[in-house]
Design an enzyme around this catalytic site. Structure first.
Site, mmCIF file in Angstrom:
data_model
loop_
_atom_site.group_PDB
_atom_site.id
_atom_site.type_symbol
_atom_site.label_atom_id
_atom_site.label_comp_id
_atom_site.label_asym_id
_atom_site.label_seq_id
_atom_site.Cartn_x
_atom_site.Cartn_y
_atom_site.Cartn_z
ATOM 1 N N LYS A 116 0.724 -1.340 -0.009
ATOM 2 C CA LYS A 116 0.039 0.170 0.136
ATOM 3 C C LYS A 116 0.948 1.357 0.057
ATOM 4 O O LYS A 116 0.586 2.445 -0.510
ATOM 5 C CB LYS A 116 -0.832 0.031 1.041
ATOM 6 C CG LYS A 116 -1.979 -1.180 1.077
ATOM 7 C CD LYS A 116 -2.960 -1.039 2.242
ATOM 8 C CE LYS A 116 -4.292 -1.701 2.104
ATOM 9 N NZ LYS A 116 -4.033 -3.242 2.063
ATOM 10 N N GLU A 200 -2.235 6.682 8.203
ATOM 11 C CA GLU A 200 -2.899 7.766 7.353
ATOM 12 C C GLU A 200 -3.802 8.588 8.329
ATOM 13 O O GLU A 200 -4.387 7.740 9.169
ATOM 14 C CB GLU A 200 -3.551 7.568 6.028
ATOM 15 C CG GLU A 200 -4.403 6.509 6.148
ATOM 16 C CD GLU A 200 -4.933 5.921 4.795
ATOM 17 O OE1 GLU A 200 -3.763 5.844 3.871
ATOM 18 O OE2 GLU A 200 -6.015 5.417 4.604
ATOM 19 N N HIS A 235 -13.910 -2.883 9.140
ATOM 20 C CA HIS A 235 -13.272 -2.355 7.955
ATOM 21 C C HIS A 235 -13.545 -3.633 6.868
ATOM 22 O O HIS A 235 -12.776 -3.314 6.007
ATOM 23 C CB HIS A 235 -11.906 -2.091 8.322
ATOM 24 C CG HIS A 235 -11.609 -1.074 9.460
ATOM 25 N ND1 HIS A 235 -11.921 0.097 9.413
ATOM 26 C CD2 HIS A 235 -10.840 -1.331 10.547
ATOM 27 C CE1 HIS A 235 -11.459 0.631 10.346
ATOM 28 N NE2 HIS A 235 -10.869 -0.154 11.272
ATOM 29 N N ARG A 292 -6.970 -8.283 -8.396
ATOM 30 C CA ARG A 292 -7.573 -9.566 -8.387
ATOM 31 C C ARG A 292 -8.945 -9.233 -8.648
ATOM 32 O O ARG A 292 -9.611 -8.131 -8.604
ATOM 33 C CB ARG A 292 -7.429 -10.113 -6.955
ATOM 34 C CG ARG A 292 -7.864 -9.427 -5.817
ATOM 35 C CD ARG A 292 -7.817 -10.105 -4.532
ATOM 36 N NE ARG A 292 -7.912 -9.689 -3.358
ATOM 37 C CZ ARG A 292 -8.973 -8.954 -2.970
ATOM 38 N NH1 ARG A 292 -10.056 -8.841 -3.521
ATOM 39 N NH2 ARG A 292 -8.876 -8.307 -1.667
#
Length: 664
Positions: A116, A200, A235, A292
């Protein structure tokens, strides 16, 4: 085109890939673990090969063995599905080296987006807006803590190589930083084999909107609709829909083109998903790119009329995309909900066990079910506890939502806890119906979605009493054998000289409450006192339906009866009852119960040591089950006497994990 395809996965996605391959005339090869010897995907495939023990590391993550099997079976391609090896660049490279087509992007593209942090650097160079954060290689505690303080709170810690909400933590203050870093690292290492983290700024109420992209080896790249995946818990996506509601045509086009630009920046090939956070002001920020097929791809298929697995196989065999951007048409609206074996009333703890009863909604052009299980299959604690994906479509969002509610009402499961009522509560919520939601929807409305008593509890109890009495009577007939039907011993009327027959029924409900009923029988009817009123009940059994009449109101109620008890399927949800056998002691959760394993799993870490003094609510031990971590907390102030399991050891549901001596 390929003539034989190996599916390096299991469950519903393996079954879904096999269906498309079969339609295309491609033979399929399945692989399986000990837990999946009799699984649905194994039965569906043309042939299958054994991988190893049940744990993924000993089976579905054995890349070299899977490639060897593909070569042995004569498969020209491997489809990884999602999860497991689907975003593993080393596995893709191994396929490339062995001359086997990997149904997905090249290893370089997986490498580029697999981290990421690296992906965000690429997007930053491409001009895609990013949320402020830290994506660096220095992973020392000192650097991460310093960066966390600089970014500010609330802060989101994420596994750099993660997905599905694993290794993700929200931090609200400086005091919470280190503990969440440690926890996220452990979960990231366990789930993905890499404990690198990124951080973040956490946006409070954004929407999660993603774009389906597709690219081929001939330089063509397009986007196929967008999806809203904002309804999440821990999440992890729970409800998805396409297209995302409320987006202007201009914003939809802007996000789609940004997603295609992201794919082109890494020479992407195949199906991919670019995920964005969408703020209330219309600003959007790059989150990640999943290299994917996504779990929620069916909603895109429903609104585009395209088979994305077919597209994947065409592209992997060197063919061009079936459509140009201008030819993509979006028709109607689609929802997908994930039906899980879990307990929403107990912090969504995953459930494992046998599906003793399973009835799916009727399949049609409006209702689709992607599932890897059948009735009497076992949901294993080794894998994700998904039972099925329920997908609906109709001409607009309102009508599609009605389809979803109807399908959920007719979905019937017994044998283990599930989230169908929770999903129905989401779909019925006014805020969801009006598309007024963000990623904190479940957190904001949790009490209305999860807990609380149900209005139909008395109705369910009275029907359970009637069902129990009818089942008792039917068993009496079976026990008496083929006797004269006109014999008084064959009568179920309960005739008594000068009195009415009485029946005692005691049932334990879902909330572990014992309810007693003293019922009088008058012919074929039963009189049940309930509160200040009396109900007159009668009915009969027809297969798995109870044909009930309560005070003159007739209804058909689905049910299941097995050794574990009775399950009634009402419009408000399913209700489970167990019959009390003899004297029953009052059930209560002792302090020791809170130190027992709440599910089958693995001990991950001891948070304290033997001899430590601890306070009520303090974390003592971390368990992992189905790739999620759970912390066992102290039920009272005390001293840790002994741990019964070391980190890495498997524990069974209900096992005592440690001993805690209460302070005098």
């Amino acid at each position: 085109m390929f003539t034989k395809l190996l599916i390096a996965n299991r469950g519903e996605i393996a079954c879904r890939i096999i269906r498309t391959a079969r339609d295309m005339g491609i033979k399929t090869v399945a692989v399986y673990s000990d837990a999946d010897r009799d699984a649905r995907h194994v039965a569906m495939a043309d042939e299958s090969f054994y991988l190893g023990e049940s744990a993924p590391a000993q089976s579905y993550l054995r890349g070299e063995l899977i490639v060897d099997i593909a070569l042995k079976a004569g498969a020209q391609a491997i489809h990884p599905g999602y999860g497991f090896l689907s975003e593993n660049a080393d596995f893709a490279r191994l396929c490339e080296a062995k001359g086997i087509a990997f149904v997905g992007p090249g290893s370089d593209a997986i490498d580029a987006m697999g981290s990421k942090s690296a992906a965000k650097l690429i997007m930053e160079k491409a001009g895609v807006p990013l949320v402020p954060g830290y994506h660096g290689d220095d992973q020392s505690n000192a650097t991460l803590v310093a960066q966390a303080k600089a970014i500010g709170f609330p802060l989101l810690i994420k596994a750099a190589y993660g997905g599905g909400g694993k290794g993700m933590r929200i931090v609200e203050s400086e005091a919470e930083i280190q503990a969440n870093i440690d926890s996220a690292r452990r979960e990231a290492a366990s789930s993905f084999g890499n404990d690198k983290l990124l951080m973040e700024r956490y946006l409070r109420q954004p929407r999660h909107v993603e774009v389906q992209v597709f690219a081929d080896t001939q330089g063509n790249a397009i986007y196929l609709s967008d999806r809203d995946c904002s309804i999440q818990r821990r999440h992890q996506k729970v409800v998805e829909e396409a297209p995302a509601p409320g987006l202007s045509d201009a914003l939809r086009k802007q996000m789609g083109e940004a997603a295609v630009a992201a794919a082109k920046a890494i020479d992407y090939v195949g199906a991919g998903t670019v995920e964005f956070l969408l703020d209330k002001d219309g600003s959007f920020y790059f989150m990640e790119m999943n290299t994917r097929l996504q779990v929620e791809h069916p909603v895109t298929e429903m609104v585009t009329g395209q088979d994305l697995v077919k597209w994947q196989l065409i592209v992997a065999s060197g063919g061009a995309l079936p459509l140009h951007q201008s030819e993509v048409q979006i028709v109607g609206h689609s929802f997908e909900v994930r039906i899980y074996a879990e307990d929403p009333n107990n912090e969504f703890l995953p459930a494992s066990g046998k599906l003793t009863f399973l009835r799916e909604p009727e399949h049609s052009r409006h209702v689709r079910i992607d599932s890897g299980v059948r009735e009497n299959d076992v949901i294993s604690n080794f894998y994700d506890p998904m039972i099925a994906k329920l997908i609906v479509w109709d001409e607009n969002r309102s009508r599609a939502l009605s389809r979803l509610l109807g399908a959920l009402e007719s979905y019937r499961i017994s044998g283990l806890k599930h989230n169908i009522e929770f999903l129905s509560n989401i779909a019925e919520h006014p805020a969801f119906a009006s598309a007024d939601f963000s990623t904190d929807f479940i957190g904001r409305y949790g009490e209305a979605l999860i807990g609380g008593s149900r209005d139909d509890s008395d109705t369910a109890f009275s029907l359970a009493v009637l069902l129990q009495l009818l089942l008792r009577a039917s068993r009496q007939v079976v026990q008496q054998g083929n006797q004269d039907p006109y014999s008084p011993w064959a009568s179920l009327g309960g005739f008594r000289l000068n009195s009415l027959r009485s029946h005692s029924v005691s049932l334990i409900d879902d909330e572990h409450q014992t309810r007693h009923a003293l019922v009088t029988q008058d012919g074929d009817s039963f009189r049940l006192p309930l509160g200040e009123s009396e109900l007159v009940l009668s009915g009969s059994l027809s297969g798995d339906q109870l044909l009930a009449e309560v005070n003159g109101h007739r209804s058909k109620v689905g049910f299941n009866a097995d050794a574990d008890g009775l399950t009634l399927f009402l419009p408000s949800g399913s209700y489970h009852f167990r019959e009390v056998q003899g004297q029953v002691l009052e059930e209560s959760a002792s302090s020791e119960d809170k130190l027992k394993a709440p599910m089958n799993g693995t001990v991950v870490a001891h948070l304290v040591a033997v001899g430590d003094k601890v306070s009520a609510g303090q974390g003592l031990l971390v368990m992992e089950a189905m790739k999620m971590e759970y912390t066992i907390e102290a039920p009272f102030d005390g001293v840790v006497s002994e741990f019964f399991f070391a980190p890495g050891e498997l524990v069974s549901d209900g096992s005592l994990l440690l001993s805690l001596t209460e302070e005098a």
